[in-house]
Write a protein that holds these residues in place. Structure first.
Motif, PDB file in Angstrom:
ATOM      1  N   UNK A  37       0.829  -1.209   0.000  1.00 18.50           N
ATOM      2  CA  UNK A  37       0.000   0.000   0.000  1.00 18.50           C
ATOM      3  C   UNK A  37       0.865   1.262   0.000  1.00 18.50           C
ATOM      4  N   UNK A  38       1.921   1.274   0.795  1.00 21.04           N
ATOM      5  CA  UNK A  38       2.806   2.453   0.837  1.00 21.04           C
ATOM      6  C   UNK A  38       3.429   2.725  -0.528  1.00 21.04           C
ATOM      7  N   UNK A  39       3.897   1.681  -1.185  1.00 26.24           N
ATOM      8  CA  UNK A  39       4.499   1.850  -2.519  1.00 26.24           C
ATOM      9  C   UNK A  39       3.462   2.301  -3.543  1.00 26.24           C
ATOM     10  N   UNK A  40       2.259   1.761  -3.435  1.00 28.98           N
ATOM     11  CA  UNK A  40       1.173   2.145  -4.337  1.00 28.98           C
ATOM     12  C   UNK A  40       0.855   3.631  -4.201  1.00 28.98           C
ATOM     13  N   UNK A  41       0.814   4.123  -2.961  1.00 30.17           N
ATOM     14  CA  UNK A  41       0.510   5.534  -2.722  1.00 30.17           C
ATOM     15  C   UNK A  41       1.643   6.451  -3.187  1.00 30.17           C
ATOM     16  N   UNK A 185       6.938 -12.135  -5.432  1.00 28.32           N
ATOM     17  CA  UNK A 185       7.861 -11.088  -5.876  1.00 28.32           C
ATOM     18  C   UNK A 185       7.152  -9.744  -5.689  1.00 28.32           C
ATOM     19  N   UNK A 186       7.747  -8.849  -4.896  1.00 27.60           N
ATOM     20  CA  UNK A 186       7.075  -7.601  -4.510  1.00 27.60           C
ATOM     21  C   UNK A 186       6.671  -6.759  -5.723  1.00 27.60           C
ATOM     22  N   UNK A 187       7.587  -6.557  -6.638  1.00 23.13           N
ATOM     23  CA  UNK A 187       7.316  -5.693  -7.788  1.00 23.13           C
ATOM     24  C   UNK A 187       6.195  -6.264  -8.663  1.00 23.13           C
ATOM     25  N   UNK A 188       6.198  -7.579  -8.829  1.00 19.32           N
ATOM     26  CA  UNK A 188       5.143  -8.231  -9.612  1.00 19.32           C
ATOM     27  C   UNK A 188       3.783  -8.036  -8.948  1.00 19.32           C
ATOM     28  N   UNK A 189       3.744  -8.239  -7.631  1.00 20.74           N
ATOM     29  CA  UNK A 189       2.484  -8.077  -6.891  1.00 20.74           C
ATOM     30  C   UNK A 189       1.982  -6.636  -6.999  1.00 20.74           C
ATOM     31  N   UNK A 190       2.901  -5.669  -6.881  1.00 23.96           N
ATOM     32  CA  UNK A 190       2.524  -4.262  -6.975  1.00 23.96           C
ATOM     33  C   UNK A 190       1.971  -3.938  -8.359  1.00 23.96           C
ATOM     34  N   UNK A 192       0.502  -5.990 -10.347  1.00 28.17           N
ATOM     35  CA  UNK A 192      -0.803  -6.643 -10.479  1.00 28.17           C
ATOM     36  C   UNK A 192      -1.895  -5.819  -9.797  1.00 28.17           C
ATOM     37  N   UNK A 193      -1.577  -5.219  -8.652  1.00 25.92           N
ATOM     38  CA  UNK A 193      -2.547  -4.354  -7.971  1.00 25.92           C
ATOM     39  C   UNK A 193      -2.853  -3.132  -8.826  1.00 25.92           C
ATOM     40  N   UNK A 194      -1.801  -2.544  -9.416  1.00 22.23           N
ATOM     41  CA  UNK A 194      -1.998  -1.390 -10.295  1.00 22.23           C
ATOM     42  C   UNK A 194      -2.899  -1.741 -11.483  1.00 22.23           C
ATOM     43  N   UNK A 195      -2.683  -2.911 -12.051  1.00 21.95           N
ATOM     44  CA  UNK A 195      -3.491  -3.353 -13.200  1.00 21.95           C
ATOM     45  C   UNK A 195      -4.955  -3.467 -12.817  1.00 21.95           C
ATOM     46  N   UNK A 196      -5.213  -3.935 -11.592  1.00 18.47           N
ATOM     47  CA  UNK A 196      -6.585  -4.070 -11.104  1.00 18.47           C
ATOM     48  C   UNK A 196      -7.231  -2.695 -10.902  1.00 18.47           C
ATOM     49  N   UNK A 197      -6.476  -1.764 -10.328  1.00 15.25           N
ATOM     50  CA  UNK A 197      -7.026  -0.450  -9.999  1.00 15.25           C
ATOM     51  C   UNK A 197      -7.233   0.424 -11.215  1.00 15.25           C
ATOM     52  N   UNK A 198      -6.359   0.304 -12.201  1.00 17.65           N
ATOM     53  CA  UNK A 198      -6.365   1.278 -13.308  1.00 17.65           C
ATOM     54  C   UNK A 198      -6.689   0.660 -14.671  1.00 17.65           C
ATOM     55  N   UNK A 199      -7.263  -0.548 -14.662  1.00 16.98           N
ATOM     56  CA  UNK A 199      -7.578  -1.190 -15.948  1.00 16.98           C
ATOM     57  C   UNK A 199      -8.708  -0.430 -16.647  1.00 16.98           C
TER      58      UNK A 199
END
Length: 199
Positions: A37-41, A185-190, A192-199
């Protein structure tokens, strides 16, 4: 002090969600959802992160009003009685809750609002806001999760045992959520979250 902002519309709670969007991020303790969450923000300052209220003590580096709003148990119970929380739950002997009016105000203004909350609270959100998007973060394995929890060196052996029992129960609930993402893998997970939020 927890800010409570008025909703700038007479729209119902569910109607507000058509203006903005509510995203719930959950997963077992130690899975890395806070770090994600911190990296996403940091990458997306346009997101509105709802700061939770808790009765637990601050951990090293945590800031009141930014990491959490740290309050007493009696104050928390007063806010529950006044229906000030969108959701609230008890976890590992402490209370956690999401301020209701602040979140609804942000959604009503068209913001993408993200919550990082425990399973019980996430279930409450799913029940009352079916249009919210729910994301469950999974560990690559239970052994890896235990290793991460122990590496924090913040809990007693008894507290670690409680967290592990709770984590096992929570992982069984992953299928209740719209999307499951494995934080191997942290970067991969991040990403994937971005893809979900901004698709």
């Amino acid at each position: 002090m927890m800010p409570v902002l008025p909703i700038q519309s007479s729209a119902t709670t569910e109607e507000c969600l058509h203006l903005g969007k509510l995203v719930v991020l959950t997963g077992p303790s130690g899975v890395g959802k806070g770090t994600l969450m911190r990296s996403l923000l940091e990458r997306h300052p346009e997101l509105y992160y709802s700061v939770s209220v808790t009765t637990r003590s601050p951990r090293p580096g945590e800031i009141d009003g930014k990491s959490y709003y740290f309050i007493s148990g009696s104050k928390f119970e007063q806010l529950v009685a006044e229906d000030e929380f969108l959701e609230w739950a008890e976890f590992a002997g402490n209370y956690y809750g999401t301020p209701r009016e602040t979140v609804l105000n942000q959604i009503n203004s068209g913001k993408l609002v993200v919550l990082e909350i425990e399973l019980e609270g996430a279930r409450q959100i799913r029940a009352s806001f079916p249009s919210a998007l729910s994301v469950f973060i999974l560990p690559p394995s239970f052994d890896e999760l235990e290793k991460r929890i122990r590496s924090r060196a913040q809990d007693s052996e008894e507290a670690i045992a409680r967290r592990l029992i709770r984590a096992h129960e929570e992982i069984q609930a992953a299928d209740e959520f719209d999307i499951q993402i494995v934080n191997d893998d942290f970067e991969t997970a991040l990403n994937e979250i971005e893809a979900v939020l901004f698709k």
